[in-house]
Design an enzyme around this catalytic site. Structure first.
Site, mmCIF file in Angstrom:
data_model
loop_
_atom_site.group_PDB
_atom_site.id
_atom_site.type_symbol
_atom_site.label_atom_id
_atom_site.label_comp_id
_atom_site.label_asym_id
_atom_site.label_seq_id
_atom_site.Cartn_x
_atom_site.Cartn_y
_atom_site.Cartn_z
ATOM 1 N N CYS A 2 -75.793 46.972 7.758
ATOM 2 C CA CYS A 2 -76.572 46.097 8.575
ATOM 3 C C CYS A 2 -76.125 46.081 10.049
ATOM 4 O O CYS A 2 -76.965 46.172 10.919
ATOM 5 C CB CYS A 2 -76.510 44.701 7.987
ATOM 6 N N ARG A 27 -76.971 38.619 10.853
ATOM 7 C CA ARG A 27 -77.901 39.627 10.348
ATOM 8 C C ARG A 27 -77.875 39.728 8.822
ATOM 9 O O ARG A 27 -78.740 40.348 8.228
ATOM 10 C CB ARG A 27 -77.567 40.990 10.960
ATOM 11 N N TRP A 73 -74.954 45.599 4.201
ATOM 12 C CA TRP A 73 -75.913 44.926 3.326
ATOM 13 C C TRP A 73 -76.281 45.946 2.274
ATOM 14 O O TRP A 73 -76.886 46.960 2.570
ATOM 15 C CB TRP A 73 -77.125 44.477 4.132
ATOM 16 N N ASN A 99 -76.185 52.726 9.402
ATOM 17 C CA ASN A 99 -77.311 51.885 9.010
ATOM 18 C C ASN A 99 -78.475 52.801 8.669
ATOM 19 O O ASN A 99 -78.735 53.766 9.392
ATOM 20 C CB ASN A 99 -77.736 50.949 10.145
ATOM 21 N N GLY A 100 -79.206 52.480 7.616
ATOM 22 C CA GLY A 100 -80.344 53.300 7.237
ATOM 23 C C GLY A 100 -80.235 53.764 5.800
ATOM 24 O O GLY A 100 -79.411 53.274 5.026
ATOM 25 N N GLU A 483 -96.546 30.587 5.333
ATOM 26 C CA GLU A 483 -95.323 30.532 6.136
ATOM 27 C C GLU A 483 -94.408 29.411 5.650
ATOM 28 O O GLU A 483 -93.182 29.567 5.620
ATOM 29 C CB GLU A 483 -95.680 30.351 7.613
ATOM 30 N N LYS A 487 -90.519 29.936 4.280
ATOM 31 C CA LYS A 487 -89.328 29.264 4.800
ATOM 32 C C LYS A 487 -88.521 28.635 3.668
ATOM 33 O O LYS A 487 -87.286 28.704 3.653
ATOM 34 C CB LYS A 487 -89.734 28.189 5.822
ATOM 35 N N GLU A 490 -86.746 31.384 1.768
ATOM 36 C CA GLU A 490 -85.690 32.037 2.542
ATOM 37 C C GLU A 490 -84.389 31.251 2.559
ATOM 38 O O GLU A 490 -83.311 31.824 2.389
ATOM 39 C CB GLU A 490 -86.154 32.249 3.987
ATOM 40 N N HIS A 506 -108.805 27.940 -10.089
ATOM 41 C CA HIS A 506 -109.051 29.230 -10.740
ATOM 42 C C HIS A 506 -107.800 29.762 -11.441
ATOM 43 O O HIS A 506 -107.649 30.977 -11.606
ATOM 44 C CB HIS A 506 -109.568 30.246 -9.728
ATOM 45 N N LYS A 606 -81.433 39.715 9.210
ATOM 46 C CA LYS A 606 -82.320 39.308 10.303
ATOM 47 C C LYS A 606 -83.308 40.410 10.652
ATOM 48 O O LYS A 606 -84.497 40.160 10.786
ATOM 49 C CB LYS A 606 -81.488 38.930 11.534
#
Length: 611
Positions: A2, A27, A73, A99-100, A483, A487, A490, A506, A606
């Protein structure tokens, strides 16, 4: 992924690397490590856990004036000491942080194993260290380039080598890397947050670019099939206040950023409203009035909260400019081989400007000849450099993983864009002036909502006791509900689902019970009666209700059975952002009540820079 840091200069590297890693903790990560090159050669230290665990475990003598560090991460293999970066070769001469994702790592691992190389980690990154070590090229740059030529995937890397103790080699392809220029010293990072205490003179590498970094400066190259071609990358001064990366008196960055929203909302509007003609003034679009009139469709691309605010933006554009508009998850966009239309405006939305899924979607649009603008918050970021034009968000650095002020400014940017698109078509000057005045009222109205934080905190404490919640809204209110659910997921780790209010009957209505609260978005608009009727259906089944609404809405006999949160009313097209602010505060206080690490929620980062 990360976070990456690096240092070369006259100071001891380890303390600077530890501090840089600590500034990247927001992050998200599960382990940390560093490598230094000193008089005794290359030494590494790494630990699962927090940066402080790594710092506490460092040997007393861990000297060296050149070094690299990383917060990981997990993508390949669990979080443990062995899988933490940096990774080294068998002789411990080469150290790599990365990273990647290396897509062909399995094939390369098998090839190395067949050649007798013992791989000690589960990671994809380790193969890079062994490939670099196996090269017989005379320069570190060529050795790194040869290794990178063998891999498929994305990377931001930094490499040190005991045989080349005067340099760090870095390279980028899809994952950010920044070089910071100091006084006879140089810094490397994947995020400005790690650099701003030392320098604000920086160079952003482009994809396919490599750099040699020494204490005296840096040299850049492009990775070509025929070798390395010199490029003329220059460092530039960035306007940024290092204090913006400090939480100050606040218990978290998220709380600080919540309260910054009125001032940052003013910043994104400043100089961009034209009250006389009732329009927005967005010169960065690089589109004149005739080109704006030629747009026949708008496609918005984003991930997570950026996707949901993109839905709000699409609604604004359709209502005000009368152009078909929709938002799509950028992570799925390029995989369906999308048709790119020449009269469509594509809009990429990303706080960091480095979100890999969104960046790849932009590249797909441009590869097929489309015109794309960006809504980004970081000058010099990959998306900002890739797009044809854009709107800078002026939200200031956002450190908390859960986006607040950047999301608010994204909505305001969409408001300006929608009015400007509308005014070159059929939006009347009276409506234009009405909406511009409404946009300019929003910062003060956000301040009024934030002043009710103590009351919102009480509601949040009650909601936090539920294991599962519904968030519901219709038309303009549905992205707000999505949204809000995002939140809560998260940072409170509560299961939260968002539905169109009309869709409850339904199927999802079967899940309503006394144990499942519903947070309902009920603006005073053309659907208010239908929304209130749906609330009766929820209440009749024993479902606890929290209603975010306007003071003018009459809840009738629900008033005694529902928890009510009133927000100031603006123009109905602009109300969604004001209805969103209480949801941010509710999620924050729910997480606080539950004792979670609000700025660093588990399993999240992040900036998502891997697919």
């Amino acid at each position: 992924m990360c976070g990456i840091v690096g240092y070369i200069g006259a100071q001891q590297a380890a303390p600077l690397l530890i501090e840089g890693l600590a500034r990247l903790e927001h992050r998200g990560y599960d382990s940390a490590g560093l490598a230094v090159v000193g008089s005794s050669g290359l030494r590494t230290a790494k630990r699962a856990g927090r940066v402080r665990d790594l710092s506490d475990a460092l040997p007393k003598r861990f000297g060296g004036k050149i070094g690299i560090g990383h917060t990981r991460w997990a993508t390949h293999g669990p979080a443990n000491d062995v899988n933490a970066h940096p990774h080294v070769d068998a002789a411990e001469r080469v150290a790599v942080v990365h990273n990647g994702i290396i897509d062909n790592a399995a094939a390369l691992r098998a090839e190395l194993a067949d050649a007798g190389v013992e791989l000690v980690s589960d990671t994809d990154t380790e193969v890079l260290a062994h490939l670099i070590a196996a090269s017989t090229a005379t320069t570190l740059e060529t050795r790194v380039a040869e290794a990178l030529g063998r891999i498929d995937g994305t990377y931001g890397i930094a490499v040190t080598h005991a045989d080349f103790p005067d340099r760090i080699v870095v390279a980028r392809n899809g994952s950010p890397l920044i070089i910071g220029v100091g006084d006879k010293e140089m810094h490397i990072a994947s995020d400005l947050a790690a650099l701003v205490r030392y320098t604000t003179t920086v160079a952003h590498l482009d994809d396919g670019e490599m750099a040699t970094v020494t204490a005296a400066g840096f040299t850049t190259y492009r990775l070509e099939p025929t070798g390395l071609a010199a490029t003329d990358r220059r460092a530039k001064e960035v306007e940024i206040d290092p204090a913006a990366y400090e939480a100050g008196e606040h218990d978290s960055f998220m709380h600080k950023e919540l309260l910054e929203q009125p001032a940052r909302a003013e910043a994104v509007l400043r100089g961009r409203t034209d009250e006389r003609f009732g329009t927005g003034h967005l010169g960065g679009l690089n589109l004149d009035a005739r080109e704006l009139r030629a747009i026949r469709r708008v496609k918005i691309l984003g991930c997570g909260s950026a996707y949901y605010v993109g839905q709000m933006g699409a609604s604004l554009i359709e209502e005000l400019a009368r152009i078909p508009a929709d938002a799509e998850a950028a992570s799925e966009f390029r995989y369906r081989n999308p048709i790119i239309e020449p009269d469509t405006l594509y809009v990429a939305v990303s706080q960091s400007g480095e979100t890999i899924d969104t960046l790849l979607a932009v590249q797909e649009v441009r590869r097929k000849g489309g015109f794309c603008i960006g809504l980004v918050n970081v000058v010099g970021s990959a998306i900002a450099r890739e797009v044809d034009g854009g709107i800078y968000l002026h939200a200031g650095p956002e450190v908390a993983v859960a986006s607040t002020k950047a999301l608010t400014n994204m909505f305001l940017a969409f408001g300006l864009l929608s009015v400007q698109l509308g005014r070159v078509r059929d939006l009347s000057i009276a409506d234009g002036k009405r909406l511009i005045a409404g946009l300019e009222r929003i910062p003060g109205q956000i301040e009024d909502i934030l002043a009710t934080e103590p009351a919102l905190a009480d509601v949040a404490k009650r909601l936090s006791a539920a294991e599962s919640l519904f968030f519901v809204g219709r038309v303009r209110g549905f992205p707000v509900a999505r949204e809000g659910a995002q939140k809560f997921k998260e940072i409170s780790y509560r299961h939260a689902e968002a539905y169109q209010t009309s869709e409850l009957k339904h199927g999802p209505l079967a899940l309503i019970s006394t144990e499942v609260p519903t947070v309902a978005i009920v603006p005073d608009d053309e659907l208010v009666e239908r929304n209130v009727a749906a609330l009766h259906e929820i209440s009749a089944r024993g479902g606890p209700l929290t209603v975010i609404t306007h003071p003018s809405v009459d809840l009738g006999d629900l008033a005694d059975r529902a928890e009510r949160i009133d927000v100031p009313r603006n123009e109905r097209e602009l109300d969604p952002i004001l209805l969103t602010i209480p949801l941010q505060v509710l999620a924050y206080h729910a997480a606080l009540t539950l004792g979670h690490d609000i700025d660093k929620p588990r399993n999240l980062a992040k900036s998502v820079t891997v697919e």
